[in-house]
Design a protein around this motif. Structure first.
Motif, PDB file in Angstrom:
ATOM      1  N   GLU A  74       0.927  -1.291  -0.162  1.00  0.00           N
ATOM      2  CA  GLU A  74       0.174   0.039   0.064  1.00  0.00           C
ATOM      3  C   GLU A  74       0.848   1.313  -0.176  1.00  0.00           C
ATOM      4  N   ARG A  75       1.786   1.180   0.839  1.00  0.00           N
ATOM      5  CA  ARG A  75       2.874   2.298   1.011  1.00  0.00           C
ATOM      6  C   ARG A  75       4.191   1.568   1.358  1.00  0.00           C
ATOM      7  N   ARG A  76       5.109   1.610   0.298  1.00  0.00           N
ATOM      8  CA  ARG A  76       6.321   1.027   0.614  1.00  0.00           C
ATOM      9  C   ARG A  76       7.410   1.896   0.866  1.00  0.00           C
ATOM     10  N   VAL A  77       7.307   1.812   2.589  1.00  0.00           N
ATOM     11  CA  VAL A  77       7.933   2.743   3.258  1.00  0.00           C
ATOM     12  C   VAL A  77       9.138   1.864   4.464  1.00  0.00           C
ATOM     13  N   LEU A  78      10.225   2.293   4.539  1.00  0.00           N
ATOM     14  CA  LEU A  78      11.198   2.022   5.405  1.00  0.00           C
ATOM     15  C   LEU A  78      11.038   3.321   6.572  1.00  0.00           C
ATOM     16  N   ILE A  96       6.816  12.799  16.426  1.00  0.00           N
ATOM     17  CA  ILE A  96       7.221  12.734  14.974  1.00  0.00           C
ATOM     18  C   ILE A  96       7.720  11.511  14.057  1.00  0.00           C
ATOM     19  N   TYR A  97       6.890  11.076  13.261  1.00  0.00           N
ATOM     20  CA  TYR A  97       7.167   9.731  12.443  1.00  0.00           C
ATOM     21  C   TYR A  97       7.882  10.216  11.076  1.00  0.00           C
ATOM     22  N   VAL A  98       8.866   9.557  10.677  1.00  0.00           N
ATOM     23  CA  VAL A  98       9.597   9.749   9.603  1.00  0.00           C
ATOM     24  C   VAL A  98       9.835   8.135   8.702  1.00  0.00           C
ATOM     25  N   MET A 100      11.123   6.602   4.527  1.00  0.00           N
ATOM     26  CA  MET A 100      11.336   7.006   3.241  1.00  0.00           C
ATOM     27  C   MET A 100      10.513   5.989   2.361  1.00  0.00           C
ATOM     28  N   GLN A 101       9.734   6.422   1.220  1.00  0.00           N
ATOM     29  CA  GLN A 101       8.771   5.911   0.615  1.00  0.00           C
ATOM     30  C   GLN A 101       9.396   5.602  -0.852  1.00  0.00           C
ATOM     31  N   LEU A 102       9.133   4.535  -1.542  1.00  0.00           N
ATOM     32  CA  LEU A 102       9.865   4.068  -2.817  1.00  0.00           C
ATOM     33  C   LEU A 102       8.512   3.788  -3.704  1.00  0.00           C
ATOM     34  N   SER A 111      -5.673   5.765  -3.123  1.00  0.00           N
ATOM     35  CA  SER A 111      -6.043   6.851  -2.514  1.00  0.00           C
ATOM     36  C   SER A 111      -6.615   6.366  -0.922  1.00  0.00           C
ATOM     37  N   HIS A 112      -6.303   7.325  -0.032  1.00  0.00           N
ATOM     38  CA  HIS A 112      -6.738   7.034   1.198  1.00  0.00           C
ATOM     39  C   HIS A 112      -6.653   8.437   1.941  1.00  0.00           C
ATOM     40  N   ARG A 113      -7.375   8.358   3.110  1.00  0.00           N
ATOM     41  CA  ARG A 113      -7.058   9.585   3.946  1.00  0.00           C
ATOM     42  C   ARG A 113      -7.120   8.915   5.337  1.00  0.00           C
ATOM     43  N   HIS A 114      -6.441   9.752   6.211  1.00  0.00           N
ATOM     44  CA  HIS A 114      -6.353   9.480   7.653  1.00  0.00           C
ATOM     45  C   HIS A 114      -6.132  10.743   8.469  1.00  0.00           C
ATOM     46  N   THR A 115      -6.312  10.365   9.691  1.00  0.00           N
ATOM     47  CA  THR A 115      -6.273  11.436  10.799  1.00  0.00           C
ATOM     48  C   THR A 115      -4.943  12.061  10.939  1.00  0.00           C
ATOM     49  N   VAL A 119       3.583  15.353   5.372  1.00  0.00           N
ATOM     50  CA  VAL A 119       4.367  16.034   4.709  1.00  0.00           C
ATOM     51  C   VAL A 119       5.458  15.094   3.697  1.00  0.00           C
ATOM     52  N   ARG A 120       5.710  15.640   2.491  1.00  0.00           N
ATOM     53  CA  ARG A 120       6.356  14.693   1.703  1.00  0.00           C
ATOM     54  C   ARG A 120       7.757  15.616   1.468  1.00  0.00           C
ATOM     55  N   LEU A 121       8.956  15.227   1.531  1.00  0.00           N
ATOM     56  CA  LEU A 121      10.248  15.883   0.785  1.00  0.00           C
ATOM     57  C   LEU A 121      10.816  15.064  -0.013  1.00  0.00           C
ATOM     58  N   TRP A 152      -7.826  13.323   1.102  1.00  0.00           N
ATOM     59  CA  TRP A 152      -7.436  12.208   0.199  1.00  0.00           C
ATOM     60  C   TRP A 152      -6.181  12.580  -0.489  1.00  0.00           C
ATOM     61  N   HIS A 153      -5.437  11.390  -0.670  1.00  0.00           N
ATOM     62  CA  HIS A 153      -4.332  11.626  -1.457  1.00  0.00           C
ATOM     63  C   HIS A 153      -3.687  10.121  -1.928  1.00  0.00           C
ATOM     64  N   GLU A 154      -3.193  10.172  -2.925  1.00  0.00           N
ATOM     65  CA  GLU A 154      -2.763   8.963  -3.749  1.00  0.00           C
ATOM     66  C   GLU A 154      -1.352   9.375  -4.466  1.00  0.00           C
ATOM     67  N   HIS A 155      -0.325   8.376  -4.687  1.00  0.00           N
ATOM     68  CA  HIS A 155       0.829   8.829  -5.309  1.00  0.00           C
ATOM     69  C   HIS A 155       1.043   8.017  -6.411  1.00  0.00           C
ATOM     70  N   HIS A 156       1.495   8.619  -7.618  1.00  0.00           N
ATOM     71  CA  HIS A 156       1.836   7.866  -8.935  1.00  0.00           C
ATOM     72  C   HIS A 156       3.072   8.167  -9.382  1.00  0.00           C
ATOM     73  N   LEU A 166      10.775  11.470   1.514  1.00  0.00           N
ATOM     74  CA  LEU A 166      10.850  11.502   2.734  1.00  0.00           C
ATOM     75  C   LEU A 166       9.468  11.677   3.268  1.00  0.00           C
ATOM     76  N   ASP A 167       8.891  10.842   4.351  1.00  0.00           N
ATOM     77  CA  ASP A 167       7.502  11.152   4.733  1.00  0.00           C
ATOM     78  C   ASP A 167       7.883  11.561   6.037  1.00  0.00           C
ATOM     79  N   ALA A 168       6.977  12.635   6.424  1.00  0.00           N
ATOM     80  CA  ALA A 168       7.038  12.945   8.008  1.00  0.00           C
ATOM     81  C   ALA A 168       5.498  13.101   8.352  1.00  0.00           C
ATOM     82  N   LEU A 169       5.196  12.295   9.468  1.00  0.00           N
ATOM     83  CA  LEU A 169       3.734  12.512   9.925  1.00  0.00           C
ATOM     84  C   LEU A 169       3.800  12.778  11.463  1.00  0.00           C
ATOM     85  N   ASP A 170       2.566  13.174  11.934  1.00  0.00           N
ATOM     86  CA  ASP A 170       2.617  13.299  13.150  1.00  0.00           C
ATOM     87  C   ASP A 170       1.677  12.154  13.990  1.00  0.00           C
TER      88      ASP A 170
HETATM   89  O1  GTQ Z   1       1.925   8.109   1.551  1.00  0.00           O
HETATM   90  O2  GTQ Z   1      -0.127   8.097   2.693  1.00  0.00           O
HETATM   91  O3  GTQ Z   1       5.012   6.984   5.357  1.00  0.00           O
HETATM   92  O4  GTQ Z   1      -0.447   6.862   4.744  1.00  0.00           O
HETATM   93  C1  GTQ Z   1       2.830   6.390   6.359  1.00  0.00           C
HETATM   94  C2  GTQ Z   1       1.481   6.273   6.104  1.00  0.00           C
HETATM   95  C3  GTQ Z   1       3.221   7.477   4.245  1.00  0.00           C
HETATM   96  C4  GTQ Z   1       1.153   7.851   2.929  1.00  0.00           C
HETATM   97  C5  GTQ Z   1       3.585   7.018   5.270  1.00  0.00           C
HETATM   98  C6  GTQ Z   1       0.822   6.725   4.907  1.00  0.00           C
HETATM   99  C7  GTQ Z   1       1.809   7.530   3.984  1.00  0.00           C
END
Ligand code: GTQ
Length: 352
Positions: A74-78, A96-98, A100-102, A111-115, A119-121, A152-156, A166-170
């Motif tokens: 779904e999200r390929r993240v380390l 802070i959660y950090v 890296m997504q490939l 597409s999904h949305r969450h609470t 932010v992506r860099l 709502w967000h999705e990546h292509h 880089l993903d950072a989330l609260d």
């Molecule tokens: O890209 O929506 O690193 O939902 C963790 C959860 C990224 C994302 C993450 C997520 C996403």
């Protein structure tokens, strides 16, 4: 005045029958844990100063691309798990959660949305884009892209070669609030128009005229192109004495406030050979090297970092930064939890 407080009573010194009677009724005495929960003078963060090297992360992330198809991830993240918090809690700092997504050519992260807000860099690759509420946001190296809470967000990926960001989330915060959850959605129809950084908010100091009467929603701008941020830092550097911070905050162009209510984003430039002691504050922070080679000292721990490396700094930690190059500038991206701290009235900035 120096207050001397006595040592507090321990659990062990209480009679066993009393402890059992309490435990059987879901009761716990406060005083044995008092100091752990309210330490004197300053917090005792679990978060440790820590470094993640992109040179080590990258091959493992690319291998995830071979091992785990996007449908299985779904999200390929380390995730960058701070050693002070263990591997399971997904903390880079306490709040802070950090990670890296490939994403590989042709793949879609649905597409999904969450609470939790994100932010992506963008770290590397061409042709990636994120769609947030129907707005198409190109992902180029160094670009900052917001996906605020419940949007709502999705990546292509329409290009060739890997795209990494880089993903950072609260997320740790939302987990602590027991308020973290996601909803799956269907593919969004993205408008063909350029995003707001090229149209309604093309230039700082100018907003759509109609905004004066009725402000748009809370997130009018979702993308800050790196070329604009870099040029702004270079221009500011020309008018900033050496040793003073060349430091710009990403803000909401309508309100002038931080982009998100919880996390703050800023970019720093270190001129060749420059050294900087950041003002110590109560926030926890994560630094990401966008460009260059730096030396960082976080609460007395030294790290050499370069392009795309990540450093965690606990709340209240002093941070010193130095550009290790005598010829090239260095650029850093900082994520902190100061906006949240300001909103709940606990943000502090300390003297040198
Ligand atoms: O890209 O929506 O690193 O939902 C963790 C959860 C990224 C994302 C993450 C997520 C996403």
């Amino acid at each position: 005045m120096n207050l001397v407080t006595p040592a507090l009573g321990t659990l062990e010194e209480l009679p066993a029958d009393y402890r059992e009677a309490m435990a059987a009724r879901n009761l716990v005495p406060l005083w044995p844990s008092m100091r752990a929960f309210l330490p004197h003078g300053a917090p005792r963060p679990q978060t440790r100063p820590a470094l993640w090297r992109y040179a080590e992360v990258r091959p493992l992330l690319l291998r995830a691309g071979e091992l785990t198809p996007i449908e299985k991830a779904e999200r390929r993240v380390l995730v960058f798990a701070n050693p002070g918090h263990g591997l399971d809690g997904l903390h880079c700092t306490g709040t802070i959660y950090v990670g890296m997504q490939l994403i590989l050519p042709g793949e879609t992260a649905p597409s999904h949305r969450h609470t939790p807000a994100a932010v992506r860099l963008v770290v590397e690759g061409e042709g990636g884009f994120t769609v947030v509420n129907g707005e198409r946001l190109p992902m180029r190296r160094g670009d900052l892209i917001l996906t605020p809470a419940l949007q709502w967000h999705e990546h292509h990926h329409a290009g060739t070669g890997p795209v990494v960001w880089l993903d950072a989330l609260d997320l740790p915060l939302l987990v602590a609030m027991e308020a973290s959850y996601a909803v799956e959605g269907t593919r969004q129809t993205a408008r063909a128009a350029p995003d707001a950084s090229a149209t309604r908010y093309r230039r700082a100091g100018l907003v759509p005229f109609a905004s004066l009467g009725a402000r748009p929603g809370p997130y009018p701008l979702l993308r800050w192109p790196w070329e604009e941020v870099r040029a702004a830092l270079e221009a500011l550097a020309d008018d900033t004495p050496r040793g003073a911070a060349v430091h710009l905050a990403y803000v909401n162009p309508e309100t002038g406030e931080e982009c998100l209510p919880t996390l703050g984003f800023s970019a720093l430039m270190l001129r060749p050979g420059e050294e900087l002691a950041l003002p110590r504050d109560s926030a926890s922070a994560v630094f990401h090297v966008v460009e260059g080679r730096i030396q960082a000292e976080v609460a007395g721990t030294g790290f050499d970092a370069e392009d795309a490396d990540v450093i965690a700094a606990p709340a209240h930690a002093p941070v010193r930064l130095a550009n290790r190059s005598a010829a090239e500038p260095a650029f850093l991206f900082r994520i902190d939890d100061a906006p949240l701290q300001r909103r709940i009235g606990i943000y502090e900035r300390f003297g040198a």
